[in-house]
Design an enzyme around this catalytic site. Structure first.
Site, PDB file in Angstrom:
ATOM      1  N   ARG A  40      21.177 -27.367  20.550  1.00  0.00           N
ATOM      2  CA  ARG A  40      22.349 -28.238  20.687  1.00  0.00           C
ATOM      3  C   ARG A  40      22.480 -28.430  22.195  1.00  0.00           C
ATOM      4  NH1 ARG A  40      27.725 -27.520  23.130  1.00  0.00           N
ATOM      5  NH2 ARG A  40      29.315 -27.812  21.545  1.00  0.00           N
TER       6      ARG A  40
ATOM      7  N   TYR B 246      32.375 -30.112  41.301  1.00  0.00           N
ATOM      8  CA  TYR B 246      31.401 -29.841  40.257  1.00  0.00           C
ATOM      9  C   TYR B 246      30.991 -28.371  40.172  1.00  0.00           C
ATOM     10  CZ  TYR B 246      27.403 -29.471  37.404  1.00  0.00           C
ATOM     11  OH  TYR B 246      26.561 -29.046  36.431  1.00  0.00           O
TER      12      TYR B 246
ATOM     13  N   ASP C 187      26.476 -32.634  20.315  1.00  0.00           N
ATOM     14  CA  ASP C 187      27.882 -32.503  19.917  1.00  0.00           C
ATOM     15  C   ASP C 187      28.741 -33.452  20.756  1.00  0.00           C
ATOM     16  OD1 ASP C 187      30.370 -31.682  19.168  1.00  0.00           O
ATOM     17  OD2 ASP C 187      30.051 -29.545  19.575  1.00  0.00           O
TER      18      ASP C 187
ATOM     19  N   HIS D  41      31.913 -33.945  20.208  1.00  0.00           N
ATOM     20  CA  HIS D  41      33.244 -33.344  20.314  1.00  0.00           C
ATOM     21  C   HIS D  41      34.384 -34.335  20.111  1.00  0.00           C
ATOM     22  CE1 HIS D  41      34.971 -29.474  20.966  1.00  0.00           C
ATOM     23  NE2 HIS D  41      33.758 -29.015  21.239  1.00  0.00           N
TER      24      HIS D  41
ATOM     25  N   GLU E 161      26.855 -34.472  16.183  1.00  0.00           N
ATOM     26  CA  GLU E 161      27.982 -33.664  15.722  1.00  0.00           C
ATOM     27  C   GLU E 161      29.321 -34.255  16.131  1.00  0.00           C
ATOM     28  OE1 GLU E 161      27.621 -29.580  16.852  1.00  0.00           O
ATOM     29  OE2 GLU E 161      29.774 -29.233  16.650  1.00  0.00           O
TER      30      GLU E 161
ATOM     31  N   GLU F 251      34.238 -28.843  12.438  1.00  0.00           N
ATOM     32  CA  GLU F 251      34.847 -27.643  13.008  1.00  0.00           C
ATOM     33  C   GLU F 251      36.363 -27.763  13.124  1.00  0.00           C
ATOM     34  OE1 GLU F 251      32.442 -27.886  16.673  1.00  0.00           O
ATOM     35  OE2 GLU F 251      34.336 -27.744  17.744  1.00  0.00           O
TER      36      GLU F 251
ATOM     37  N   ARG G  77      30.226 -28.740   9.010  1.00  0.00           N
ATOM     38  CA  ARG G  77      30.290 -27.695  10.039  1.00  0.00           C
ATOM     39  C   ARG G  77      31.631 -26.971  10.064  1.00  0.00           C
ATOM     40  NH1 ARG G  77      27.602 -26.412  13.448  1.00  0.00           N
ATOM     41  NH2 ARG G  77      28.981 -26.473  15.254  1.00  0.00           N
TER      42      ARG G  77
ATOM     43  N   GLU H 205      24.393 -22.266  13.785  1.00  0.00           N
ATOM     44  CA  GLU H 205      24.654 -22.168  15.233  1.00  0.00           C
ATOM     45  C   GLU H 205      24.734 -20.690  15.599  1.00  0.00           C
ATOM     46  OE1 GLU H 205      28.583 -23.623  16.184  1.00  0.00           O
ATOM     47  OE2 GLU H 205      27.994 -24.083  18.221  1.00  0.00           O
TER      48      GLU H 205
ATOM     49  N   TRP I 110      39.742 -33.569  23.579  1.00  0.00           N
ATOM     50  CA  TRP I 110      39.192 -32.321  24.159  1.00  0.00           C
ATOM     51  C   TRP I 110      37.681 -32.351  24.224  1.00  0.00           C
ATOM     52  CZ3 TRP I 110      36.434 -27.779  23.555  1.00  0.00           C
ATOM     53  CH2 TRP I 110      36.866 -26.706  24.352  1.00  0.00           C
TER      54      TRP I 110
HETATM   55  O1  KDG Z   1      36.840 -23.533  21.378  1.00  0.00           O
HETATM   56  C1  KDG Z   1      36.213 -24.672  20.931  1.00  0.00           C
HETATM   57  C2  KDG Z   1      34.766 -24.328  20.622  1.00  0.00           C
HETATM   58  O2  KDG Z   1      34.723 -23.619  19.422  1.00  0.00           O
HETATM   59  C3  KDG Z   1      33.899 -25.539  20.510  1.00  0.00           C
HETATM   60  O3  KDG Z   1      33.928 -26.234  21.713  1.00  0.00           O
HETATM   61  C4  KDG Z   1      32.460 -25.170  20.229  1.00  0.00           C
HETATM   62  O4  KDG Z   1      32.082 -27.414  19.539  1.00  0.00           O
HETATM   63  C5  KDG Z   1      31.736 -26.271  19.563  1.00  0.00           C
HETATM   64  C6  KDG Z   1      30.515 -25.907  18.844  1.00  0.00           C
HETATM   65  O5  KDG Z   1      29.990 -26.767  18.143  1.00  0.00           O
HETATM   66  O6  KDG Z   1      30.100 -24.752  18.946  1.00  0.00           O
HETATM   67 MG    MG Z   2      31.096 -28.534  17.982  1.00  0.00          MG
END
Ligand code: KDG
Ligand code: MG
Length: 409
Positions: A147, A161, A217, A219, A243, A269, A290, A346, A409
């Site tokens: 990932r 950075y 991911d 997110h 993801e 998630e 997931r 994962e 986030w």
């Molecule tokens: O706290 C948030 C995390 O669990 C997340 O950022 C991790 O997206 C995630 C992942 O796929 O492991």
């Molecule tokens: Mg994730």
């Protein structure tokens, strides 16, 4: 098997973990994970102040009944705090039952369907070359699925950075920050991200060919149309899945993505209940589910959902990051082993502190996880070691766009 005591243990071996400990009248102890990072105290209070008293005196073997009691019998239901509290209780009850009958949880779910689980790790690089190097290091340990995440070219030029408290560069993860850094800006620009995502993915495919599988991911940071465009442009690079392309509320957004692209989609998630994933599963809008066993109410609903997903050719890829404890990793592995529609898992490395507290029956080698046959969840918890790592107040970082507005986030 009457429940005598429900307690919590909060420990911070690097990150905060909340453990539920349930003791029966005949002295059996079950442990479960109730960790919700950045909200540990809310879950702890839900358990200690609001839920524990309902459980005292009940038969610990009636897991489904207790699950229903906590979920809908006490009226307020759903959401990450309550579902994490319920997950901790549920896992501890499965642990107790396994210890009572001296069998592992996976045996109670029908036994193993496979001998080992394929695992993937997170890899992060501030440049694409660094990312490729990180992948090579992991490949040397046998891992073949990654990932990947990266910093955009433009974000690398920004002054702060190399001083990002919210990013663990080696883990490739956004992590909790301490109070003094809570207002430190973390800038997000979807345009830059999207441009670099395609370029980085092309680079990785070009460099590694078909030797590795790739997961990215997003997110929930795309709008549905942005996600559809990205999924379409990613098609030539054959991701295992993209993801969390959009927020869970955008179920129709998932349809839009499907309409435009055959890049497989992983979601879940942020789901907290079976109802959240009903339509995505039934309409086959996702390919990998997931859900997070600790934020979804535990083994009971996760197993039921996996069975439902199997009917629609959706595979399970449980969320398994380092912000849930090894108890949760054990619980999800028991389910993984028992379901025919397991996809991939994962996985994370444990630090020494974590290994001092949790002694699991899970073993990672050469890209695969194996699980032994200890009863229950098979995790011994060293409570004395847990006491040595006191809770530390930490906060989730916040993303803002270039105009200073809050971004997902
Ligand atoms: O706290 C948030 C995390 O669990 C997340 O950022 C991790 O997206 C995630 C992942 O796929 O492991
Ligand atoms: Mg994730």
């Amino acid at each position: 098997m009457q429940i005598r005591k429900v307690e919590t243990i909060l420990t911070c071996p690097g990150r905060n973990y909340l453990i539920v400990k349930i003791t029966t009248e005949d002295g059996i102890i079950g442990y479960g994970d109730a960790t919700l990072n950045g909200r540990e105290m809310a879950v702890k209070a839900a358990l200690e102040e609001h839920l524990a008293k309902y459980l005292i005196g009940l038969d610990a073997g009636r897991i489904t009944d207790i699950w229903e009691l906590v979920y809908r019998g006490t009226y307020w239901r759903g959401g990450p705090v309550l579902m994490t509290a319920l997950a901790g209780i549920d896992m501890a009850l499965w642990d107790i039952k396994g210890k009572r009958y001296q069998i592992p949880v996976y045996q109670m779910l029908g036994g193993k369907c496979r001998d080992r689980l394929r695992a993937y790790y997170h890899v992060h690089g501030h440049t694409r070359e660094a990312l490729a190097e990180r992948i090579r290091q992991r490949m040397a340990d046998g891992c073949t699925c990654f990932r990947y995440s990266f910093d955009t070219k433009d974000s690398r030029k920004e002054d702060q950075y190399f001083n990002q408290p919210h990013q663990d560069i080696s883990l490739g993860k956004r992590i909790e920050v301490t109070e003094e850094n809570i207002k430190m800006p973390e800038v997000w620009d979807t345009g830059e991200y999207c441009r670099d995502l395609i370029a980085v993915t092309a680079y990785l495919r070009d460099t590694f060919g078909s030797k590795i599988d790739l997961i990215h991911d997003s997110h929930e940071r795309f709008t549905p149309i942005q996600a559809a465009a990205a999924a379409k442009r990613l098609e030539p690079y054959h991701l295992m899945f993209l993801e969390d392309p959009v927020e869970p509320v955008y179920t129709e957004g998932l349809e839009l993505i499907r309409h435009h692209s055959v890049t497989p989609i992983g979601m879940g998630e942020l789901y907290n209940s079976i109802k959240d994933c009903l339509i995505p599963i039934e309409k086959h809008l996702i390919d990998y589910l997931r859900i997070d066993i600790s934020h979804y109410g535990g083994i009971t609903p996760s197993w039921k959902t996996a069975v439902m997903a199997e009917q629609h050719a959706v595979r399970i890829a449980f969320h398994g990051p380092s912000d849930i404890s090894p108890l949760a990793h054990a619980a999800l592995a028991h389910v993984d082993f028992a379901i025919p529609n397991f996809g991939i898992q994962e996985w994370v490395d444990y630090n020494e502190e974590l290994n001092r507290i949790f002694h699991t029956d899970l073993h990672y080698a050469d890209g695969y996880i194996t699980l032994g046959d200890r009863p229950g969840l098979g995790v011994e918890v060293d409570e004395e070691a847990a006491k040595e790592y006191a809770y530390q107040s930490k906060f989730l970082p916040v993303l803002r766009d270039r105009e200073g507005a809050v971004h997902n986030w």
